[in-house]
Design an enzyme around this catalytic site. Structure first.
Site, PDB file in Angstrom:
ATOM      1  N   HIS A 274      -8.198 -10.905  13.441  1.00 27.67           N
ATOM      2  CA  HIS A 274      -9.929 -11.631  13.579  1.00 27.67           C
ATOM      3  C   HIS A 274     -10.645  -9.964  13.645  1.00 27.67           C
ATOM      4  CE1 HIS A 274     -13.690 -13.969  13.644  1.00 27.67           C
ATOM      5  NE2 HIS A 274     -13.481 -14.141  14.740  1.00 27.67           N
ATOM      6  N   HIS A 313      -7.814 -12.814   3.276  1.00 27.88           N
ATOM      7  CA  HIS A 313      -9.100 -12.975   4.119  1.00 27.88           C
ATOM      8  C   HIS A 313      -8.672 -14.973   4.040  1.00 27.88           C
ATOM      9  CE1 HIS A 313     -13.099 -15.030   5.461  1.00 27.88           C
ATOM     10  NE2 HIS A 313     -13.111 -14.232   6.083  1.00 27.88           N
ATOM     11  N   ASP A 369     -13.505  -5.980   7.039  1.00 29.83           N
ATOM     12  CA  ASP A 369     -13.368  -5.157   8.295  1.00 29.83           C
ATOM     13  C   ASP A 369     -12.684  -4.162   6.867  1.00 29.83           C
ATOM     14  OD1 ASP A 369     -13.731  -6.635  11.212  1.00 29.83           O
ATOM     15  OD2 ASP A 369     -12.117  -7.444   9.966  1.00 29.83           O
TER      16      ASP A 369
HETATM   17  N1  ACO Z   1      -1.464  -7.428   3.166  1.00 27.51           N
HETATM   18  C1  ACO Z   1      -0.194  -7.917   2.710  1.00 27.51           C
HETATM   19  N2  ACO Z   1      -0.192  -8.992   2.160  1.00 27.51           N
HETATM   20  C2  ACO Z   1      -0.959 -10.156   2.704  1.00 27.51           C
HETATM   21  C3  ACO Z   1      -2.058 -10.011   3.404  1.00 27.51           C
HETATM   22  C4  ACO Z   1      -2.562  -8.501   4.304  1.00 27.51           C
HETATM   23  N3  ACO Z   1      -3.600  -8.425   4.707  1.00 27.51           N
HETATM   24  N4  ACO Z   1      -2.509 -11.114   3.322  1.00 27.51           N
HETATM   25  C5  ACO Z   1      -2.487 -11.868   3.389  1.00 27.51           C
HETATM   26  N5  ACO Z   1      -0.922 -11.556   2.850  1.00 27.51           N
HETATM   27  C6  ACO Z   1       0.532 -12.382   1.636  1.00 27.51           C
HETATM   28  C7  ACO Z   1       1.004 -12.759   2.569  1.00 27.51           C
HETATM   29  O1  ACO Z   1       1.780 -12.266   3.104  1.00 27.51           O
HETATM   30  C8  ACO Z   1       1.230 -14.358   1.958  1.00 27.51           C
HETATM   31  O2  ACO Z   1       1.831 -13.985   1.488  1.00 27.51           O
HETATM   32  P1  ACO Z   1       3.289 -15.424   0.580  1.00 27.51           P
HETATM   33  O3  ACO Z   1       2.605 -15.959  -0.618  1.00 27.51           O
HETATM   34  O4  ACO Z   1       4.115 -14.462  -0.482  1.00 27.51           O
HETATM   35  O5  ACO Z   1       4.098 -15.268   1.732  1.00 27.51           O
HETATM   36  C9  ACO Z   1      -0.603 -14.895   1.049  1.00 27.51           C
HETATM   37  O6  ACO Z   1      -0.442 -13.493   1.253  1.00 27.51           O
HETATM   38  C10 ACO Z   1      -1.284 -15.982   1.655  1.00 27.51           C
HETATM   39  O7  ACO Z   1      -1.033 -15.331   3.325  1.00 27.51           O
HETATM   40  P2  ACO Z   1      -1.726 -16.441   4.611  1.00 27.51           P
HETATM   41  O8  ACO Z   1      -1.140 -15.419   5.592  1.00 27.51           O
HETATM   42  O9  ACO Z   1      -1.134 -17.497   4.016  1.00 27.51           O
HETATM   43  O10 ACO Z   1      -2.533 -15.988   4.812  1.00 27.51           O
HETATM   44  P3  ACO Z   1      -4.254 -16.426   5.791  1.00 27.51           P
HETATM   45  O11 ACO Z   1      -5.066 -16.901   5.237  1.00 27.51           O
HETATM   46  O12 ACO Z   1      -3.416 -17.605   6.499  1.00 27.51           O
HETATM   47  O13 ACO Z   1      -4.813 -14.944   6.653  1.00 27.51           O
HETATM   48  C11 ACO Z   1      -5.902 -13.274   7.641  1.00 27.51           C
HETATM   49  C12 ACO Z   1      -5.591 -14.468   6.385  1.00 27.51           C
HETATM   50  C13 ACO Z   1      -5.160 -13.516   8.428  1.00 27.51           C
HETATM   51  C14 ACO Z   1      -7.002 -12.781   7.187  1.00 27.51           C
HETATM   52  C15 ACO Z   1      -4.283 -12.225   6.574  1.00 27.51           C
HETATM   53  O14 ACO Z   1      -4.984 -12.571   4.967  1.00 27.51           O
HETATM   54  C16 ACO Z   1      -4.428 -10.576   7.514  1.00 27.51           C
HETATM   55  O15 ACO Z   1      -3.246 -11.157   8.338  1.00 27.51           O
HETATM   56  N6  ACO Z   1      -5.212 -10.123   7.401  1.00 27.51           N
HETATM   57  C17 ACO Z   1      -5.086  -9.072   7.528  1.00 27.51           C
HETATM   58  C18 ACO Z   1      -5.971  -8.888   8.839  1.00 27.51           C
HETATM   59  C19 ACO Z   1      -7.556  -8.766   8.222  1.00 27.51           C
HETATM   60  O16 ACO Z   1      -7.788  -8.026   7.627  1.00 27.51           O
HETATM   61  N7  ACO Z   1      -7.954  -9.812   9.286  1.00 27.51           N
HETATM   62  C20 ACO Z   1      -9.388  -9.806   9.051  1.00 27.51           C
HETATM   63  C21 ACO Z   1     -10.020 -11.304   8.784  1.00 27.51           C
HETATM   64  S1  ACO Z   1     -11.692 -10.938   7.787  1.00 27.51           S
HETATM   65  C22 ACO Z   1     -12.237 -11.212   9.624  1.00 27.51           C
HETATM   66  O17 ACO Z   1     -11.990 -12.096  11.082  1.00 27.51           O
HETATM   67  C23 ACO Z   1     -13.567 -10.416  10.119  1.00 27.51           C
END
Ligand code: ACO
Length: 429
Positions: A274, A313, A369
């Site tokens: 987050h 996201h 971010d």
């Molecule tokens: N890099 C690589 N792959 C990713 C990323 C990433 N940053 N984010 C999601 N994926 C992939 C997952 O591995 C998944 O792939 P799959 O279907 O083959 O298993 C798919 O995309 C969906 O991902 P989920 O984890 O189900 O998505 P969710 O909505 O639960 O997660 C989150 C959202 C936590 C923001 C995620 O994208 C992440 O971890 N991003 C990196 C951390 C980040 O930048 N956080 C800041 C968010 S903005 C904020 O809070 C202000």
């Protein structure tokens, strides 16, 4: 056309007509009140159907008139106003007022609001002593979480959460004191004497003063950096029911005072998935080291070794509109501070990722971010301060959402259900 859906329970053959409720947009915000699912039973003593939704990915926990996001189209609006317009022309304090009151302030309202916030920035001397108790290398976010919670003990009247005047006073105090605590946390870790607020400066100008003032008598913030920080705070001020805001609402729903509720929201924001993500973005860019290494790094992400921080996201399946604004803001900041070399790695990373099937098919775009950390670093903020800066801005949204929850007659203490999967009754012999 009736505003309902019909469900046929194949276990019993029964048909159920369940009402649908709508928000402002019928195609974006239609929901079935979940309690109605309880009427779907296999037998009289059946508890009734629930929804199973880990992470609340498809559960509306409240009605809200504060922030609207259309993640598919990359739209973000506060009280109807597009984020681009607010970031382009309004200050953080105007936007905080908008979130809390539902309307932008007129001239007198803004003067009054600014005066009150400005005159509540000082913290009790005992709070300073409290902060002195932290270890020399304490993370400023840990200091912020604990110190904000400690404010609760200084303002016991804050427990009267149903009194609108008392509530308003705590809102002013929290918005006013967050930058002071944040700056003091930084000064403590840097071994510098605390710098007191200066009432002649703007909200962000004063924050820069408390962060960076040295021996000069009157600190003069650079106007470009002061405005850039205002834009950053506007972009981070609210984002509907994210993890920390849901935490604020959940803790507030038990009628805890707003200081401990904000402390809990800060704790939720601290996590790397987050508010801690921009800190991780910088570490990632530093680890990549130079533009030539980007393709190799992307391949490792695709193999699942780690995630690309600042990408993806829960809600945006398009370019995060805040990231777009920040990419442009970065250039303005660099004109004053000099270029942060990490920007070249970030731009290349974005270019390669946005052309790659892995990211395209999963609709993974840069989030807020991705660029915020590069700007903060150029402005001289240490990495550990990034989530703290986020918390200062998001306090406005947390308090607006908290207040909205308290006056919403539909709201009750937050208490989800579970699907029990453990052992059936058994006995110790
Ligand atoms: N890099 C690589 N792959 C990713 C990323 C990433 N940053 N984010 C999601 N994926 C992939 C997952 O591995 C998944 O792939 P799959 O279907 O083959 O298993 C798919 O995309 C969906 O991902 P989920 O984890 O189900 O998505 P969710 O909505 O639960 O997660 C989150 C959202 C936590 C923001 C995620 O994208 C992440 O971890 N991003 C990196 C951390 C980040 O930048 N956080 C800041 C968010 S903005 C904020 O809070 C202000």
């Amino acid at each position: 056309m009736p505003d309902s859906v019909t469900i046929i329970d194949n276990r019993t053959g029964e048909r159920y007509e369940l009402p649908v409720v709508y928000g402002t947009y019928p195609t974006y915000g239609a929901a079935i009140p979940a309690a109605n699912l309880r009427t779907i039973k296999q037998s009289e003593d059946d508890f009734g159907l629930m929804t199973y939704d880990p992470g609340y990915t498809n559960t509306a926990s409240c009605k809200s008139s504060i922030t609207f996001i259309d993640g598919e189209r990359g739209i973000l609006r506060y009280c109807g106003y597009p984020i681009e317009e607010l970031a382009g022309s309004r200050s953080f304090l105007e936007v905080a007022y908008l979130l809390l009151e539902g309307e932008l302030p007129d001239g007198n309202q803004l003067t009054d609001w600014t005066w009150h916030v400005t005159h509540h920035t000082i913290i009790h001397e005992k709070i300073k002593r409290f902060m002195d108790g932290f270890r020399y290398d304490a993370h400023p976010m840990g200091m912020l979480v604990s110190t904000v919670a400690a404010l609760s003990t200084f303002y016991p009247e804050s427990r009267q959460i149903q009194d609108p005047d008392v509530r308003h006073k705590q809102i002013v105090r929290l918005i006013a004191k967050m930058p002071t605590i944040a700056a003091f946390a930084y000064r403590y870790s840097a071994g510098m004497p605390y710098a007191y607020p200066d009432n002649d400066l703007s909200y962000t100008g004063n924050f820069l003063n408390m962060m960076y003032r040295s021996t000069e008598t009157g600190y003069k913030p650079d106007p470009v950096l002061e405005r850039a920080l205002d834009v950053l705070f506007v972009l981070h001020a609210d984002h509907e029911q994210n993890c920390s805001t849901s935490t604020m609402r959940a803790v507030g729903s038990s009628h805890a005072d707003p200081y401990v509720a904000v402390a809990a929201a800060c704790a939720a924001l601290y996590g790397p998935l987050h508010g801690g993500a921009n800190e991780r973005v910088l570490r990632m860019l530093e680890e990549i080291g130079n533009v030539k290494e980007v393709p190799k790094y992307v391949e490792r992400v695709k193999k699942g070794e780690f995630r690309l921080m600042g990408f993806g996201h829960r809600v945006y399946k398009n370019y995060d509109p805040r990231a777009k604004i920040l990419r442009e803001l970065a250039e303005q900041v660099f004109a004053v501070t000099g270029k942060n070399p990490l920007i070249d790695i970030a731009v290349e990373l974005e270019r390669i990722a946005l052309e790659d099937e892995y990211f395209v098919s999963r609709k993974l775009y840069p989030n807020v971010d991705f660029y915020s950390g590069i700007i903060y670093q150029a402005m001289g903020f240490p990495t550990a301060m990034f989530p703290v800066l986020f918390a200062i801005a998001r306090t406005a949204g947390w308090l607006a959402q908290w207040q909205e929850m308290l006056v919403d007659e539909d709201q009750r203490i937050a208490r989800p259900r579970q699907v029990y999967t453990g052992a059936d009754e058994r006995h110790v012999d």
